[in-house]
Design an enzyme around this catalytic site. Structure first.
Site, mmCIF file in Angstrom:
data_model
loop_
_atom_site.group_PDB
_atom_site.id
_atom_site.type_symbol
_atom_site.label_atom_id
_atom_site.label_comp_id
_atom_site.label_asym_id
_atom_site.label_seq_id
_atom_site.Cartn_x
_atom_site.Cartn_y
_atom_site.Cartn_z
ATOM 1 N N CYS A 127 0.818 -1.226 0.000
ATOM 2 C CA CYS A 127 0.000 0.000 0.000
ATOM 3 C C CYS A 127 0.846 1.268 0.000
ATOM 4 C CB CYS A 127 -0.946 0.001 1.190
ATOM 5 S SG CYS A 127 -1.991 -1.449 1.290
ATOM 6 N N HIS A 267 -3.285 7.251 2.863
ATOM 7 C CA HIS A 267 -3.707 5.967 2.299
ATOM 8 C C HIS A 267 -5.115 5.682 2.808
ATOM 9 C CE1 HIS A 267 -4.056 1.855 1.273
ATOM 10 N NE2 HIS A 267 -3.663 1.353 2.432
ATOM 11 N N ASN A 297 -10.185 0.000 0.366
ATOM 12 C CA ASN A 297 -8.724 0.068 0.369
ATOM 13 C C ASN A 297 -8.204 -0.534 -0.930
ATOM 14 O OD1 ASN A 297 -6.002 -0.459 0.769
ATOM 15 N ND2 ASN A 297 -6.260 -1.078 2.903
HETATM 16 O O1 UT7 Z 1 -3.661 -1.150 3.744
HETATM 17 C C1 UT7 Z 1 -3.242 -1.806 4.893
HETATM 18 C C2 UT7 Z 1 -4.089 -2.975 5.091
HETATM 19 N N1 UT7 Z 1 -4.967 -3.158 6.130
HETATM 20 C C3 UT7 Z 1 -5.492 -2.284 7.020
HETATM 21 O O2 UT7 Z 1 -5.254 -1.121 7.075
HETATM 22 C C4 UT7 Z 1 -6.457 -2.895 7.993
HETATM 23 C C5 UT7 Z 1 -6.342 -2.375 9.384
HETATM 24 N N2 UT7 Z 1 -7.340 -2.979 10.266
HETATM 25 C C6 UT7 Z 1 -8.670 -2.674 10.175
HETATM 26 O O3 UT7 Z 1 -9.090 -1.887 9.346
HETATM 27 C C7 UT7 Z 1 -9.585 -3.296 11.188
HETATM 28 O O4 UT7 Z 1 -8.832 -4.048 12.111
HETATM 29 C C8 UT7 Z 1 -10.701 -4.201 10.565
HETATM 30 C C9 UT7 Z 1 -11.704 -3.347 9.809
HETATM 31 C C10 UT7 Z 1 -10.110 -5.250 9.666
HETATM 32 C C11 UT7 Z 1 -11.445 -4.887 11.709
HETATM 33 O O5 UT7 Z 1 -11.988 -3.906 12.571
HETATM 34 P P1 UT7 Z 1 -11.712 -3.965 14.137
HETATM 35 O O6 UT7 Z 1 -12.441 -2.847 14.729
HETATM 36 O O7 UT7 Z 1 -10.237 -4.042 14.362
HETATM 37 O O8 UT7 Z 1 -12.437 -5.306 14.527
HETATM 38 P P2 UT7 Z 1 -11.837 -6.551 15.315
HETATM 39 O O9 UT7 Z 1 -11.029 -7.394 14.421
HETATM 40 O O10 UT7 Z 1 -11.229 -6.057 16.584
HETATM 41 O O11 UT7 Z 1 -13.167 -7.317 15.662
HETATM 42 C C12 UT7 Z 1 -14.154 -6.763 16.539
HETATM 43 C C13 UT7 Z 1 -15.371 -7.663 16.525
HETATM 44 C C14 UT7 Z 1 -15.053 -9.146 16.687
HETATM 45 O O12 UT7 Z 1 -16.102 -9.737 17.393
HETATM 46 P P3 UT7 Z 1 -15.965 -10.031 18.967
HETATM 47 O O13 UT7 Z 1 -14.769 -10.892 19.117
HETATM 48 O O14 UT7 Z 1 -15.816 -8.685 19.611
HETATM 49 O O15 UT7 Z 1 -17.263 -10.711 19.276
HETATM 50 C C15 UT7 Z 1 -15.030 -9.660 15.279
HETATM 51 O O16 UT7 Z 1 -15.310 -11.029 15.205
HETATM 52 O O17 UT7 Z 1 -16.033 -7.558 15.250
HETATM 53 C C16 UT7 Z 1 -16.127 -8.848 14.645
HETATM 54 N N3 UT7 Z 1 -15.940 -8.668 13.205
HETATM 55 C C17 UT7 Z 1 -16.940 -8.418 12.380
HETATM 56 N N4 UT7 Z 1 -18.257 -8.289 12.548
HETATM 57 C C18 UT7 Z 1 -19.030 -8.023 11.480
HETATM 58 C C19 UT7 Z 1 -14.765 -8.695 12.522
HETATM 59 N N5 UT7 Z 1 -15.004 -8.454 11.224
HETATM 60 C C20 UT7 Z 1 -16.340 -8.286 11.102
HETATM 61 C C21 UT7 Z 1 -17.186 -8.010 10.010
HETATM 62 N N6 UT7 Z 1 -18.515 -7.893 10.237
HETATM 63 N N7 UT7 Z 1 -16.710 -7.861 8.762
#
Ligand code: UT7
Length: 347
Positions: A127, A267, A297
Site C-alpha cells: 500500500c 492511504h 482500500n
Molecule cells: O492497507 C493496509 C491494510 N490493512 C489495514 O489497514 C487494515 C487495518 N485494520 C482494520 O481496518 C480493522 O482491524 C478491521 C476493519 C479489519 C477490523 O476492525 P476492528 O475494529 O479491528 O475489529 P476486530 O477485528 O477487533 O473485531 C471486533 C469484533 C469481533 O467480534 P468479537 O470478538 O468482539 O465478538 C469480530 O469477530 O467484530 C467482529 N468482526 C466483524 N463483525 C461483522 C470482525 N469483522 C467483522 C465483520 N462484520 N466484517
C-alpha cells in the site's frame, strides 16, 4: 522504538527539481460491491462495516480486466492530461502488490500497450507503493537523465481475497491511479520524504502461498495459502504509529508544521485509522481528502486515485503543500511532502 529509526528507515530531504505532478489519470473498474452485497453472503452488516471502516462500496474487476488493463487506462489518461505522448516518457514504474503474472512484470504489459520506449519495472511496497514510487521517480529526475516518469499504482486485490474472510472482504477493492512526474520549479515538487520498512512484522499482512517459498500445489490451494491473510487489529495499531511518525518527521525535514499543510491525502485503508492519525499529527479533517467510502482500500492505487480526485475537484492550487502518507504490508510506510506544481513551465 521509533519507527523512523535509521536502522529501519531511509530519510530524505529535498531532491533536485523532482516531484512535480504534470498530469494524472484513473483506471476504475465498472463492477461495484456494496455492503448490501457482502451482507448477503457473509456474516456482516452495513452498520458494522460503515462504523468500523467508513466503507460503503468498493470496485471490482470484471471479465478481461486486470492490474495491467487498469494501469493502461490510468496511464494513458495521465499522459494525455500532461499533454505528453509515449515518446516523452523516459521511465515507467508500476506500484503493485497484485501483478498480473509473477513473470514478467506488469510494467512490461503496460509499456507495450502504451507504446513506451523506456525502462519499465514494478515496485513492490504494497500500500506504500505509490509514495515509494514518487520518491524513486524524483530521484531519477534528479540525475538529469530522465525528464518524465509515469508512475502508476494499480491493484486487483479482490482476486487475492478469501471469499469466506469477512475481515478482508469488507476492506479491499480494485483500481488504478497514475501520475506523470516531471521537473518542478525551484522550491516546488518533492520537498521532503520518509521511507521505511519493518520486516519483523511481515507476517501480519501477507499472502503466504504461490511464491517460491510455498509454490502453489493442490495442498496449499486447499489450505487457502493463495489468499491475503491479515491480523487486522495489529495492522491498525502499527499503521497509526507509522503514519504519525513518518508524517511528523517528513514535516520536520521540510522545516514546516502541520498547520502549513493545505491538503493531506492519507492511504485510504480505513476511515478510523485516519481519524486516529489526524489529531496526533495535528491536521484537521477539513484539510484531509477521503474517498474510502466509495473505493475501500485499493492498496498502492489508493493515494493516486485520491490525488487525482482531489485535483479534479479543484482542491489543490499551485503552491499548496500536499502531504501523502501510506503504510502497508511489509510493514512498509512512506510519506511525501509536495509543494504542488504542474511543472517547471508553470513557474
Ligand atoms: O492497507 C493496509 C491494510 N490493512 C489495514 O489497514 C487494515 C487495518 N485494520 C482494520 O481496518 C480493522 O482491524 C478491521 C476493519 C479489519 C477490523 O476492525 P476492528 O475494529 O479491528 O475489529 P476486530 O477485528 O477487533 O473485531 C471486533 C469484533 C469481533 O467480534 P468479537 O470478538 O468482539 O465478538 C469480530 O469477530 O467484530 C467482529 N468482526 C466483524 N463483525 C461483522 C470482525 N469483522 C467483522 C465483520 N462484520 N466484517
Amino acid at each position: 522504538m521509533t519507527l523512523v529509526a535509521p536502522s529501519i528507515g531511509v530519510a530524505g530531504t529535498s531532491l533536485l527539481n523532482g516531484g512535480a505532478i504534470l498530469g494524472w489519470g484513473l483506471g476504475i473498474p465498472s463492477g461495484v460491491i456494496t455492503n448490501a452485497d457482502l451482507e448477503a453472503r457473509l456474516d456482516t452488516s452495513d452498520d458494522w462495516i460503515v462504523e468500523r471502516t467508513g466503507i460503503r462500496e468498493r470496485r471490482v474487476v470484471g471479465e478481461g480486466e486486470s492490474t495491467a488493463t487498469l494501469a493502461i487506462t490510468a496511464g494513458a489518461q495521465a499522459m494525455a492530461h500532461a499533454g505528453l505522448t509515449a515518446a516523452d516518457i523516459d521511465l515507467l514504474i508500476i506500484a503493485t502488490a497484485t501483478p498480473d503474472q509473477q513473470v514478467p512484470s506488469t510494467a512490461a504489459f503496460v509499456q507495450d500497450a502504451l507504446g513506451l520506449r523506456c525502462g519499465a519495472f514494478d515496485l513492490g511496497a504494497a500500500c506504500s507503493g505509490f509514495a515509494y514510487s514518487l520518491v524513486v521517480a524524483s530521484s531519477f529526475l534528479a540525475t538529469g537523465a530522465v525528464r518524465h516518469v509515469l508512475v502508476i499504482g494499480s491493484e486487483v486485490i479482490t482476486r487475492f481475497l478469501d471469499p469466506a474472510d469477512r475481515g478482508t472482504q469488507i476492506l479491499f477493492g480494485d483500481g488504478a491511479g497514475a501520475a506523470v512526474i516531471g521537473a518542478a520549479p525551484d522550491g516546488a515538487g518533492l520537498l521532503a520524504w520518509d521511507l521505511g520498512c519493518d520486516g519483523s512484522a511481515a507476517t501480519i499482512l501477507e499472502v503466504p502461498g504461490g511464491g517460491r517459498s510455498m509454490p502453489a500445489t493442490p495442498e496449499t490451494v486447499a489450505a487457502g495459502g493463495q489468499y491475503l491473510r491479515m491480523e487486522g487489529r495489529e495492522v491498525f495499531r502499527r499503521a497509526v504509529r507509522a503514519v504519525v511518525d513518518s508524517a511528523t518527521v517528513t514535516l520536520e525535514r521540510a522545516g514546516v508544521t502541520a498547520d502549513d499543510v493545505d491538503l493531506f491525502i492519507p492511504h485510504q485503508a480505513n476511515a478510523r485509522i485516519v481519524d486516529a492519525v489526524l489529531p496526533r499529527i495535528g491536521i484537521p479533517a477539513e484539510k484531509t481528502f477521503m474517498n474510502v467510502e466509495r473505493f475501500g482500500n485499493t492498496s498502492a492505487a489508493s493515494i493516486p486515485i485520491a490525488l487525482a480526485e482531489a485535483a479534479d475537484a479543484g482542491l489543490i492550487a499551485e503552491g499548496d503543500l500536499v502531504l501523502l502518507s501510506g503504510f502497508g504490508a511489509g510493514m512498509t510506510w512512506a510519506t511525501a511532502l509536495l509543494r504542488w506544481s504542474r511543472g517547471a513551465q508553470s513557474s
